[in-house]
Design a protein around this motif. Structure first.
Motif, PDB file in Angstrom:
ATOM      1  N   GLN A  50     101.289 -62.652  29.795  1.00  0.00           N
ATOM      2  CA  GLN A  50      99.527 -62.467  31.069  1.00  0.00           C
ATOM      3  C   GLN A  50     100.059 -62.129  32.234  1.00  0.00           C
ATOM      4  O   GLN A  50     100.887 -62.617  32.521  1.00  0.00           O
ATOM      5  N   MET A  51      99.093 -61.400  32.557  1.00  0.00           N
ATOM      6  CA  MET A  51      99.373 -60.776  34.103  1.00  0.00           C
ATOM      7  C   MET A  51      98.425 -61.411  34.654  1.00  0.00           C
ATOM      8  O   MET A  51      96.786 -61.113  34.460  1.00  0.00           O
ATOM      9  N   ASP A  52      97.816 -62.754  35.421  1.00  0.00           N
ATOM     10  CA  ASP A  52      96.486 -62.978  36.578  1.00  0.00           C
ATOM     11  C   ASP A  52      96.480 -63.271  37.484  1.00  0.00           C
ATOM     12  O   ASP A  52      98.162 -62.610  38.593  1.00  0.00           O
ATOM     13  N   LEU A  73      93.684 -49.614  34.182  1.00  0.00           N
ATOM     14  CA  LEU A  73      93.301 -49.983  35.137  1.00  0.00           C
ATOM     15  C   LEU A  73      92.401 -51.161  35.434  1.00  0.00           C
ATOM     16  O   LEU A  73      91.948 -50.990  34.732  1.00  0.00           O
ATOM     17  N   VAL A  74      92.686 -52.165  36.827  1.00  0.00           N
ATOM     18  CA  VAL A  74      92.218 -53.100  36.551  1.00  0.00           C
ATOM     19  C   VAL A  74      92.278 -53.580  38.380  1.00  0.00           C
ATOM     20  O   VAL A  74      92.754 -52.817  39.458  1.00  0.00           O
ATOM     21  N   GLN A  75      90.891 -54.422  38.635  1.00  0.00           N
ATOM     22  CA  GLN A  75      90.950 -54.289  40.270  1.00  0.00           C
ATOM     23  C   GLN A  75      91.747 -55.739  40.340  1.00  0.00           C
ATOM     24  O   GLN A  75      92.497 -56.800  39.653  1.00  0.00           O
ATOM     25  N   ALA A  76      92.256 -55.547  41.818  1.00  0.00           N
ATOM     26  CA  ALA A  76      93.296 -56.768  42.577  1.00  0.00           C
ATOM     27  C   ALA A  76      91.967 -58.053  42.125  1.00  0.00           C
ATOM     28  O   ALA A  76      91.108 -58.274  42.196  1.00  0.00           O
ATOM     29  N   GLY A  77      93.015 -59.409  41.577  1.00  0.00           N
ATOM     30  CA  GLY A  77      92.348 -60.472  41.409  1.00  0.00           C
ATOM     31  C   GLY A  77      92.438 -60.880  40.169  1.00  0.00           C
ATOM     32  O   GLY A  77      91.989 -61.502  39.195  1.00  0.00           O
ATOM     33  N   GLY A  78      91.979 -59.522  39.032  1.00  0.00           N
ATOM     34  CA  GLY A  78      92.177 -59.578  37.462  1.00  0.00           C
ATOM     35  C   GLY A  78      93.120 -59.892  36.722  1.00  0.00           C
ATOM     36  O   GLY A  78      94.542 -60.260  37.333  1.00  0.00           O
TER      37      GLY A  78
END
Length: 124
Positions: free
Chosen positions: A81-83, A10-15
């Motif tokens: 890698q997902m940015d 789980l990660v926040q948007a923009g992360g």
């Protein structure tokens, strides 16, 4: 041939997140590798692919400029890698191997072996 994905969470948007896929069981370096993703009630969709030396890559339009695929043949691994992640990037991510590639495939039928997937969830 076995493929094991890791790195989803789980990660926040923009992360950012970095997914890994380790391949075992056969020669790795001559294969093309791909990443796909699948959301509930949706078909499995192409994300990115990379040639055996990493000299050629292909990306879905929805991830261009945000995701980067790479590979380390010495470690039999491929990475994503997902940015600048967005909620619509939420899905189960799968890596796959194309053992007969001539050009980078962008459909699931182009690939011969698959991992079990890793869940990526992007929250607002």
């Amino acid at each position: 041939v076995q493929l094991v994905e890791s790195g989803g969470r789980l990660v926040q948007a923009g992360g950012s997140l970095r997914l890994s896929c380790e391949v075992s069981g056969h020669t790795f370096s001559t294969w093309a590798m791909g990443w796909f993703r699948q959301s509930p009630r949706q078909e499995r969709r192409f994300v990115a692919a990379i040639s055996w030396y990493g000299s050629s890559t292909e990306y879905a339009d929805s991830v261009k400029g945000r995701f980067t695929i790479s590979r380390d043949n010495a470690k039999n691994a491929v990475f994503l890698q997902m940015d600048s992640l967005k909620p619509e990037d939420s899905a189960v991510y799968y890596c796959a191997v194309d053992t007969h590639w001539v050009q980078l495939g962008t459909t699931p039928r182009d690939y011969d072996y698959w991992g079990q997937g890793t869940q990526v969830t992007v929250s607002l």
